[in-house]
Write a protein that holds these residues in place. Structure first.
Motif, PDB file in Angstrom:
ATOM      1  N   TRP A 299      35.818  30.251  42.569  1.00  0.00           N
ATOM      2  CA  TRP A 299      36.997  28.889  43.134  1.00  0.00           C
ATOM      3  C   TRP A 299      36.507  27.422  42.409  1.00  0.00           C
ATOM      4  O   TRP A 299      37.479  27.114  41.473  1.00  0.00           O
ATOM      5  CB  TRP A 299      37.722  29.137  43.654  1.00  0.00           C
ATOM      6  CG  TRP A 299      38.219  30.105  44.392  1.00  0.00           C
ATOM      7  CD1 TRP A 299      37.829  31.599  45.299  1.00  0.00           C
ATOM      8  CD2 TRP A 299      39.272  30.787  43.999  1.00  0.00           C
ATOM      9  NE1 TRP A 299      38.926  32.674  45.242  1.00  0.00           N
ATOM     10  CE2 TRP A 299      40.640  31.730  45.172  1.00  0.00           C
ATOM     11  CE3 TRP A 299      40.629  30.031  43.880  1.00  0.00           C
ATOM     12  CZ2 TRP A 299      42.076  32.205  44.053  1.00  0.00           C
ATOM     13  CZ3 TRP A 299      41.848  30.087  43.466  1.00  0.00           C
ATOM     14  CH2 TRP A 299      41.782  31.486  44.157  1.00  0.00           C
ATOM     15  N   LYS A 300      35.280  27.237  42.375  1.00  0.00           N
ATOM     16  CA  LYS A 300      35.139  25.899  41.871  1.00  0.00           C
ATOM     17  C   LYS A 300      35.226  25.695  40.274  1.00  0.00           C
ATOM     18  O   LYS A 300      35.799  24.835  40.194  1.00  0.00           O
ATOM     19  CB  LYS A 300      33.566  25.742  42.812  1.00  0.00           C
ATOM     20  CG  LYS A 300      33.627  25.288  44.238  1.00  0.00           C
ATOM     21  CD  LYS A 300      32.956  24.775  44.122  1.00  0.00           C
ATOM     22  CE  LYS A 300      32.685  24.058  46.444  1.00  0.00           C
ATOM     23  NZ  LYS A 300      31.701  23.537  46.815  1.00  0.00           N
ATOM     24  N   LEU A 303      39.179  25.517  39.990  1.00  0.00           N
ATOM     25  CA  LEU A 303      38.972  24.282  40.210  1.00  0.00           C
ATOM     26  C   LEU A 303      38.589  23.189  38.708  1.00  0.00           C
ATOM     27  O   LEU A 303      39.196  22.576  38.266  1.00  0.00           O
ATOM     28  CB  LEU A 303      38.166  23.833  41.474  1.00  0.00           C
ATOM     29  CG  LEU A 303      38.770  24.286  42.904  1.00  0.00           C
ATOM     30  CD1 LEU A 303      38.357  24.013  44.233  1.00  0.00           C
ATOM     31  CD2 LEU A 303      40.688  24.141  42.847  1.00  0.00           C
TER      32      LEU A 303
END
Length: 326
Positions: A299-300, A303
């Motif tokens: 997820w990072k 992002l």
């Protein structure tokens, strides 16, 4: 080029995301977990960009090695200088440190200690010079054989250097292989060949080349780490990487246009900017705890990709800055 190729533009999206996954991988870890495996699966990305650059050189045509070198250098050097300067500005002690003679030379060759991923840009210039010289002075067969010989030397200095040192990868050898024509020339010359002779063929063959290249690369990385000659994630370019990089480009070039692909292509056209800016976001979001949590790691990374895309798109809205992101 004034026109766009939808499949190639669209494939820049997973290629940039792959680069972000590589740079988001926790460092100094000896165990092999999901982030480490993703790190190695993603190694097709930079070779893809090398082949892509060569492809457009071949598509446009080579008047002479010198004119092609000048054209690529004129396009690439300002991008390298601007983005390297931005990374130096925001880094602690960056300007003062960069202005030191040793660091300045190191930065010019490798991208420096701050925007280290920018090594690709000066390397592309050097490899373009070698590839176009080979193409204009030798038959294709001999040019490709010579480029492959350079690649073997590059592997011996970098990922396979542990076979000669006996204890692990020679870190300086990695930079030597990157900064010289050793590693990138075969990818650029492959792209030029495809640009001249055409990249259209059965997409299943390209997909098979991509998949087999990734598989061989993973096996090589595992084997080198297993015998203690390298950490699993330390291997950047291997024998299998040839298949994955060239296969990725061929696969992209043969993708059929769809609405989804067209949307991805609109984002992918800013691939240069996303590649250059992404390390700002990776460094901001990075945590060692990503090692224990693959979902957080993924997820990072996403992002960081979204942030990079938004910044690149915003920069492109300023006409005089567009060349630094497209």
């Amino acid at each position: 080029m004034s026109h766009r190729i939808v499949g190639i533009d669209a494939f820049r999206v997973p290629a940039v995301l792959a680069v972000i996954l590589i740079h988001s991988t926790p460092t100094g870890q000896t165990e092999i977990g999901a982030p480490q495996i993703m790190n190695q699966i993603s190694r097709f990305a930079v070779p893809f960009f090398f082949v892509l650059s060569g492809y457009f050189i071949g598509l446009r045509g080579i008047d002479s090695a010198s004119s092609t070198f000048y054209r690529v250098a004129r396009r690439t050097l300002p991008v390298f200088i601007v983005w390297t300067s931005l990374y130096a500005i925001v880094a602690p002690g960056g300007i003062e440190r960069t202005l030191k003679v040793g660091t300045l030379i190191y930065t010019i060759i490798t991208g420096g200690p701050f925007g280290y991923h920018l090594w690709f840009l000066p390397s592309l210039i050097v490899c373009t010079a070698m590839a176009t010289w080979l193409v204009t002075n030798f038959r294709w067969f001999y040019a490709i054989i010579f480029a492959l010989m350079l690649y073997v030397v590059g592997l011996c200095l970098s990922s396979y250097s542990g076979l000669f040192t006996g204890y692990g990868i020679w870190s300086k050898g990695i930079w030597v292989a990157r900064a010289t024509p050793l590693i990138g020339t075969i990818y650029v010359i492959s792209g030029i060949y495809l640009g001249v002779h055409g990249a259209r063929s059965d997409i299943r063959l390209w997909a098979a080349l991509l998949a087999s290249g990734i598989s061989i690369h993973l096996c090589e990385s595992w084997a080198l780490s297993r015998v203690g000659l390298s950490q699993f994630t330390a291997s950047e370019f291997l024998i299998g990487t040839l298949g994955s990089g060239i296969g990725a480009f061929g696969f992209a070039a043969n993708l059929q246009k769809t609405r989804t692909l067209e949307v991805a292509a609109k984002i992918g056209r800013y691939g240069l900017g996303m590649y250059c800016v992404h390390l700002f976001f990776v460094n901001f979001l990075y945590e060692e705890q990503l090692q224990q949590n693959f979902c957080l790691y993924a997820w990072k990374s996403i992002l960081a990709f979204v942030g990079s895309a938004l910044v690149a798109i915003l920069i492109s809205r300023v006409r005089m800055l567009r060349r630094f992101v497209e």
